[in-house]
Design a protein around this motif. Structure first.
Motif, short mmCIF file in Angstrom:
data_model
loop_
_atom_site.label_atom_id
_atom_site.label_comp_id
_atom_site.label_asym_id
_atom_site.label_seq_id
_atom_site.Cartn_x
_atom_site.Cartn_y
_atom_site.Cartn_z
N PHE A 1 30.96 49.68 24.64
CA PHE A 1 32.48 49.50 24.39
C PHE A 1 32.92 50.83 23.53
O PHE A 1 32.12 51.29 22.80
N ASP B 1 34.12 51.81 20.71
CA ASP B 1 34.42 51.09 19.47
C ASP B 1 33.25 51.50 18.31
O ASP B 1 32.59 52.48 18.82
N SER C 1 31.21 47.10 17.57
CA SER C 1 32.37 46.75 18.42
C SER C 1 33.25 45.60 17.75
O SER C 1 33.67 44.76 18.73
N HIS D 1 36.19 44.59 20.28
CA HIS D 1 35.96 43.74 21.57
C HIS D 1 35.17 42.85 21.47
O HIS D 1 34.31 42.25 22.19
N GLU E 1 35.06 40.17 24.45
CA GLU E 1 34.22 40.95 25.68
C GLU E 1 32.71 40.74 25.29
O GLU E 1 31.90 40.53 26.00
N ARG F 1 39.09 41.06 32.17
CA ARG F 1 39.06 41.77 30.84
C ARG F 1 38.97 43.38 30.97
O ARG F 1 39.60 44.23 30.46
N ALA F 2 37.85 43.71 31.82
CA ALA F 2 37.74 45.25 31.91
C ALA F 2 38.80 46.03 32.72
O ALA F 2 39.08 46.93 32.51
N LYS G 1 41.82 45.12 32.85
CA LYS G 1 42.90 44.98 31.84
C LYS G 1 42.70 46.39 30.76
O LYS G 1 43.73 47.06 30.45
N SER G 2 41.69 46.29 30.43
CA SER G 2 41.19 47.43 29.46
C SER G 2 41.29 48.94 30.30
O SER G 2 41.90 49.93 29.41
N ARG G 3 41.09 49.00 31.50
CA ARG G 3 41.26 50.30 32.19
C ARG G 3 42.64 50.56 32.34
O ARG G 3 43.10 51.69 32.22
N ALA H 1 45.41 49.67 30.44
CA ALA H 1 45.73 49.98 29.12
C ALA H 1 45.34 51.35 28.73
O ALA H 1 46.14 52.26 28.33
N ALA H 2 44.02 51.72 29.19
CA ALA H 2 43.68 53.26 28.93
C ALA H 2 44.08 54.34 29.74
O ALA H 2 44.85 55.27 29.04
#
Length: 380
Positions: A320, A322, A326, A329, A332, A362-363, A365-367, A369-370
């Protein structure tokens, strides 16, 4: 434990609280109001870290909110109970949790043990089942009291595990000294639990520095069936003085206190003798190891991952973006650890499928957002 004389760095204390508040379900606005009242870390001062958090804990207890009181007391005693106010706060942590479990009939029992070197305690659930359940041992790091994890005990029992939550040497109610041989505590604990759960194929969920203990123990104790850990120090942490120079002051001071060393210099010298895990020790670990890496870890060197990958027989990683543990996160992280706990126990069912699906969502969604953060135009 002797009382400490020097205050902690207040900025480090406040940053810790901000990083971990989300994991405890603490609202950011309330957190900032509390932090604004804290002006120092002078033992006993009315506007000090420990006094302000203790007052918040007492107020929560009065309102009939023992879980919140427990969380606030845990912050009050952070990073370790090294002065009188923090020692009192440590008692408050245990008493608040005891009030919570007693008022709800959660089936959680307290275990207390005595060794030649000191005493320690644990919270447990699911022991002595009619058909003995597989055993899960949970242990936090050098600043984590067992009560921070014990609220999860009923959930682990529902998953089919007898679960015991304990503390590292020197932490919370554990009065044992912390040293390179502290891994023996895990074997002692398993000895004491004989006959109360399945005695082989034990799962260890040991976070940060207790993960280091677990890896060393697994090379000696055939009862250990798997290790799940987050940001455990392996070798370079103990041997790389250049890395050590950048480790947060709170971490250094806490390690000095827990190990009983007279100074940081003495601790660094002690680290040269028997602390670092060797390739031979890791090759002796024949069980699955699942390890969470924090890409911006300020405590654990990045090279630890490569060392594990080179020498462990069965290792898997999640990473992560972080800092240590983490904390941003945690959702996750916990899902991944739970999925690994089930899979390394040979469980592939509806639960594992659901966990894998949630993690995938979730992964993704994180991608997204990045990508959005890197492609958004800069403000004019």
């Amino acid at each position: 434990m002797s009382t400490r004389n020097l205050p902690n760095d207040l900025d480090e204390l406040k940053e810790f609280a901000r990083l971990h508040a989300k994991g405890q379900g603490m609202k950011a606005r309330r957190l900032e109001r509390i932090l604004a009242r804290i002006r120092n870390d002078e033992p006993g001062a009315p506007d000090s870290w420990a006094r302000v958090w203790s007052a918040e804990a007492q107020a929560a207890a009065t309102r009939g909110k023992p879980v919140q009181a427990c969380q606030y007391y845990a912050l009050a005693r952070f990073p370790h109970h090294g002065d009188e106010v923090r020692i009192t706060a440590q008692r408050g942590v245990v008493e608040s949790f005891d009030a919570w479990r007693g008022s709800r009939g959660r089936g959680i029992e307290k275990l207390e043990f005595r060794t030649e070197d000191g005493t320690f305690a644990a919270w447990a659930a699911g022991l002595d089942a009619p058909k003995p359940l597989p055993l899960l041992v949970v242990m936090g790091g050098i600043v984590s009291v067992k009560e921070q994890w014990a609220q999860l005990l009923p959930r682990f029992v529902k998953l089919g595990f007898a679960t015991v939550v304990a503390e590292m040497p020197g932490v919370g109610e554990n009065t044992l000294p912390y040293g390179p041989d502290s891994w023996r505590l895990l074997g002692f604990l398993l000895d004491q639990l004989k006959g109360r759960a399945q005695e082989r194929n034990v799962s260890l969920l040991t976070l940060s520095f207790s993960g280091h203990m677990a890896l060393r123990a697994a090379g000696h104790d055939e009862r250990i069936g798997r290790i799940l850990t987050v940001g455990a120090p392996i070798t370079r942490f103990f041997t790389d003085e250049n890395w050590w120079s950048g480790v947060p002051r709170i971490t250094k001071d806490t390690l000095v206190a827990l190990t009983g060393q007279p100074s940081e210099a003495a601790l660094v010298e002690a680290f040269r003798h028997g602390w670092a895990l060797t390739p031979e020790e890791l090759r002796a670990v024949r069980v699955p190891v699942r390890y969470v890496v924090s890409a911006r870890d300020e405590i654990i060197p990045g090279g630890e991952r490569a060392f594990l990958a080179e020498h462990l027989a069965d290792v898997g990683f999640a990473e992560f973006d972080d800092v240590h543990g983490s904390p941003a996160h945690l959702g996750e992280l916990r899902l991944w650890l739970l999925l690994q706990l089930l899979r390394t126990n040979g469980i592939e069912d509806r639960r594992t499928k659901v966990l894998q699906t949630i993690l995938g969502l979730r992964a993704a969604k994180s991608r997204r957002a990045a990508r959005s953060a890197t492609t958004s135009p800069a403000p004019a």
